[in-house]
Design a protein around this motif. Sequence first.
Motif, PDB file in Angstrom:
ATOM      1  N   GLN A 123      67.275 -51.285 -79.740  1.00 33.48           N
ATOM      2  CA  GLN A 123      66.115 -51.152 -80.638  1.00 33.48           C
ATOM      3  C   GLN A 123      66.400 -51.825 -81.974  1.00 33.48           C
ATOM      4  O   GLN A 123      65.497 -52.386 -82.610  1.00 33.48           O
ATOM      5  CB  GLN A 123      65.791 -49.671 -80.846  1.00 33.48           C
ATOM      6  N   GLN A 124      67.641 -51.786 -82.409  1.00 24.93           N
ATOM      7  CA  GLN A 124      68.034 -52.470 -83.646  1.00 24.93           C
ATOM      8  C   GLN A 124      67.840 -53.972 -83.516  1.00 24.93           C
ATOM      9  O   GLN A 124      67.536 -54.661 -84.489  1.00 24.93           O
ATOM     10  CB  GLN A 124      69.501 -52.139 -83.930  1.00 24.93           C
ATOM     11  N   LEU A 125      68.023 -54.502 -82.312  1.00 25.07           N
ATOM     12  CA  LEU A 125      67.855 -55.940 -82.076  1.00 25.07           C
ATOM     13  C   LEU A 125      66.380 -56.315 -81.933  1.00 25.07           C
ATOM     14  O   LEU A 125      65.900 -57.253 -82.580  1.00 25.07           O
ATOM     15  CB  LEU A 125      68.618 -56.352 -80.817  1.00 25.07           C
ATOM     16  N   PHE A 126      65.652 -55.590 -81.092  1.00 25.70           N
ATOM     17  CA  PHE A 126      64.279 -55.982 -80.754  1.00 25.70           C
ATOM     18  C   PHE A 126      63.241 -55.440 -81.736  1.00 25.70           C
ATOM     19  O   PHE A 126      62.121 -55.977 -81.798  1.00 25.70           O
ATOM     20  CB  PHE A 126      63.928 -55.502 -79.343  1.00 25.70           C
ATOM     21  N   LEU A 127      63.586 -54.367 -82.477  1.00 28.57           N
ATOM     22  CA  LEU A 127      62.651 -53.763 -83.417  1.00 28.57           C
ATOM     23  C   LEU A 127      61.329 -53.439 -82.720  1.00 28.57           C
ATOM     24  O   LEU A 127      61.320 -52.667 -81.774  1.00 28.57           O
ATOM     25  CB  LEU A 127      62.471 -54.682 -84.629  1.00 28.57           C
ATOM     26  N   LYS A 128      60.224 -54.064 -83.130  1.00 26.30           N
ATOM     27  CA  LYS A 128      58.917 -53.736 -82.559  1.00 26.30           C
ATOM     28  C   LYS A 128      58.457 -54.728 -81.499  1.00 26.30           C
ATOM     29  O   LYS A 128      57.291 -54.718 -81.103  1.00 26.30           O
ATOM     30  CB  LYS A 128      57.877 -53.652 -83.685  1.00 26.30           C
ATOM     31  N   ALA A 129      59.345 -55.571 -81.038  1.00 25.87           N
ATOM     32  CA  ALA A 129      58.985 -56.547 -80.002  1.00 25.87           C
ATOM     33  C   ALA A 129      58.616 -55.810 -78.710  1.00 25.87           C
ATOM     34  O   ALA A 129      59.173 -54.751 -78.408  1.00 25.87           O
ATOM     35  CB  ALA A 129      60.149 -57.503 -79.743  1.00 25.87           C
ATOM     36  N   PRO A 130      57.669 -56.362 -77.941  1.00 26.54           N
ATOM     37  CA  PRO A 130      57.202 -55.699 -76.718  1.00 26.54           C
ATOM     38  C   PRO A 130      58.200 -55.822 -75.567  1.00 26.54           C
ATOM     39  O   PRO A 130      57.932 -56.478 -74.553  1.00 26.54           O
ATOM     40  CB  PRO A 130      55.893 -56.433 -76.413  1.00 26.54           C
ATOM     41  N   VAL A 131      59.348 -55.210 -75.722  1.00 32.16           N
ATOM     42  CA  VAL A 131      60.380 -55.188 -74.690  1.00 32.16           C
ATOM     43  C   VAL A 131      60.743 -53.732 -74.427  1.00 32.16           C
ATOM     44  O   VAL A 131      61.022 -52.977 -75.370  1.00 32.16           O
ATOM     45  CB  VAL A 131      61.633 -55.976 -75.111  1.00 32.16           C
ATOM     46  N   ASN A 132      60.741 -53.337 -73.177  1.00 35.19           N
ATOM     47  CA  ASN A 132      61.050 -51.961 -72.795  1.00 35.19           C
ATOM     48  C   ASN A 132      62.561 -51.759 -72.857  1.00 35.19           C
ATOM     49  O   ASN A 132      63.290 -52.057 -71.913  1.00 35.19           O
ATOM     50  CB  ASN A 132      60.523 -51.683 -71.385  1.00 35.19           C
ATOM     51  N   THR A 133      63.029 -51.254 -73.994  1.00 32.28           N
ATOM     52  CA  THR A 133      64.472 -51.083 -74.181  1.00 32.28           C
ATOM     53  C   THR A 133      65.038 -49.977 -73.292  1.00 32.28           C
ATOM     54  O   THR A 133      66.227 -50.002 -72.951  1.00 32.28           O
ATOM     55  CB  THR A 133      64.793 -50.777 -75.648  1.00 32.28           C
ATOM     56  N   ALA A 134      64.202 -49.022 -72.893  1.00 29.73           N
ATOM     57  CA  ALA A 134      64.671 -47.968 -71.990  1.00 29.73           C
ATOM     58  C   ALA A 134      64.997 -48.559 -70.623  1.00 29.73           C
ATOM     59  O   ALA A 134      66.049 -48.261 -70.040  1.00 29.73           O
ATOM     60  CB  ALA A 134      63.608 -46.881 -71.861  1.00 29.73           C
ATOM     61  N   GLU A 135      64.119 -49.412 -70.102  1.00 36.06           N
ATOM     62  CA  GLU A 135      64.375 -50.042 -68.812  1.00 36.06           C
ATOM     63  C   GLU A 135      65.566 -50.999 -68.903  1.00 36.06           C
ATOM     64  O   GLU A 135      66.395 -51.060 -67.982  1.00 36.06           O
ATOM     65  CB  GLU A 135      63.144 -50.806 -68.325  1.00 36.06           C
ATOM     66  N   LEU A 136      65.660 -51.738 -70.006  1.00 41.55           N
ATOM     67  CA  LEU A 136      66.777 -52.653 -70.191  1.00 41.55           C
ATOM     68  C   LEU A 136      68.099 -51.886 -70.213  1.00 41.55           C
ATOM     69  O   LEU A 136      69.090 -52.314 -69.610  1.00 41.55           O
ATOM     70  CB  LEU A 136      66.595 -53.444 -71.485  1.00 41.55           C
ATOM     71  N   THR A 137      68.116 -50.750 -70.882  1.00 32.32           N
ATOM     72  CA  THR A 137      69.320 -49.913 -70.907  1.00 32.32           C
ATOM     73  C   THR A 137      69.696 -49.461 -69.504  1.00 32.32           C
ATOM     74  O   THR A 137      70.870 -49.500 -69.115  1.00 32.32           O
ATOM     75  CB  THR A 137      69.106 -48.693 -71.817  1.00 32.32           C
ATOM     76  N   ASP A 138      68.709 -49.033 -68.733  1.00 34.03           N
ATOM     77  CA  ASP A 138      68.971 -48.611 -67.350  1.00 34.03           C
ATOM     78  C   ASP A 138      69.573 -49.749 -66.525  1.00 34.03           C
ATOM     79  O   ASP A 138      70.513 -49.532 -65.742  1.00 34.03           O
ATOM     80  CB  ASP A 138      67.676 -48.122 -66.690  1.00 34.03           C
TER      81      ASP A 138
END
Length: 341
Positions: free
Chosen positions: A71-86
């Motif tokens: 989240q620190q990298l993408f901030l408000k960009a439309p990328v699902n960081t939860a799925e990326l983490t998984d």
Amino acid sequence: MASRPKRRVVSPVPPALGDEEEEDEVEEEDEDDSDEEEDEEDEVVNEEVNVEFEAYSISDNDYDGIKKLLQQLFLKAPVNTAELTDLLIQQNHIGSVIKQTDVSEDSDDDVDEDEIFGFISLLNLTETKDTPCAEQIKELILRLCEKNCEKSTVEELDRLFNDTARPVGFLLSERFINVPPQIALPMHQQLQKELAEARRTNKPCGKCHFYLLISKTFVEAGKSNSKKKRSNQKKEALMFANAEEEFFYEADCLPSEPRGKPGHYHSAACSPPRSRTRLPTLFMQKAILKFNYSVQEESDTCLGGRWSFDDVPMKPLRTVMLIPGDKMNEIMEKLKEHLSV
């Protein structure tokens, strides 16, 4: 960032003021003195603390820490960081997290022994092309490339993202800002060993012809575009939050004059040397995609802080880079040269 001490202004006391008014002013002075003392205490933030870190394989326990750093990298960009983490956790044969070692139970510091201070991993965007998260990342990069690059560059990047014969790996190396860059060397070296083993055993992520990076960078705030117009050779000077990523940024440059002393991470944007007349054409043939985009409107001070270097306010950016896989050995040698302890 600590605030500056408040300037205290005390008006002279007229002879006619009574004791009560004098007492009020003394109380006001005491309050101001207290404010100054608190601010001075806040300013003592340059204390050096020795902390030992150790690398571990990524596990389910690291979910919250990895997601926070993404989240620190993408901030408000439309990328699902939860799925990326998984996805990063599922491919646990690739990647590492760093944690503090030997956290004693009776330690005065409130430190969670499972808290991660950084991680490194790689997501093969070609192999994971059917996942929503990988598509979001590619769409984000293409949209930003369209805003910052020529149409032919966007078309070439789009073809590359869809070329299964030349896989693109999304390299992720994130850490807290106070973790020194020296930690990056063993993490990158370990990742390269893991990728080599994945290639040998035909596991996911092993084959990458290109590496995509998104780096947290900064430029001096208030820079006007007029300087660019006056001289095409002068570029905005970039500061890298992860200092070692300057070597990735410069990997596609042709040889040029020395850029300063080893360990000096303040970088100007890569440009061809002026002394050779044919270099601009060669440079264009050699160049790999890279561009900056501003995240000033998206920045969260809770994650990114209020950035300044030497009291100069900085504008937060993200720098996108596409590095050919055959440059990685050269980059690893540069990291070893500058970051070895």
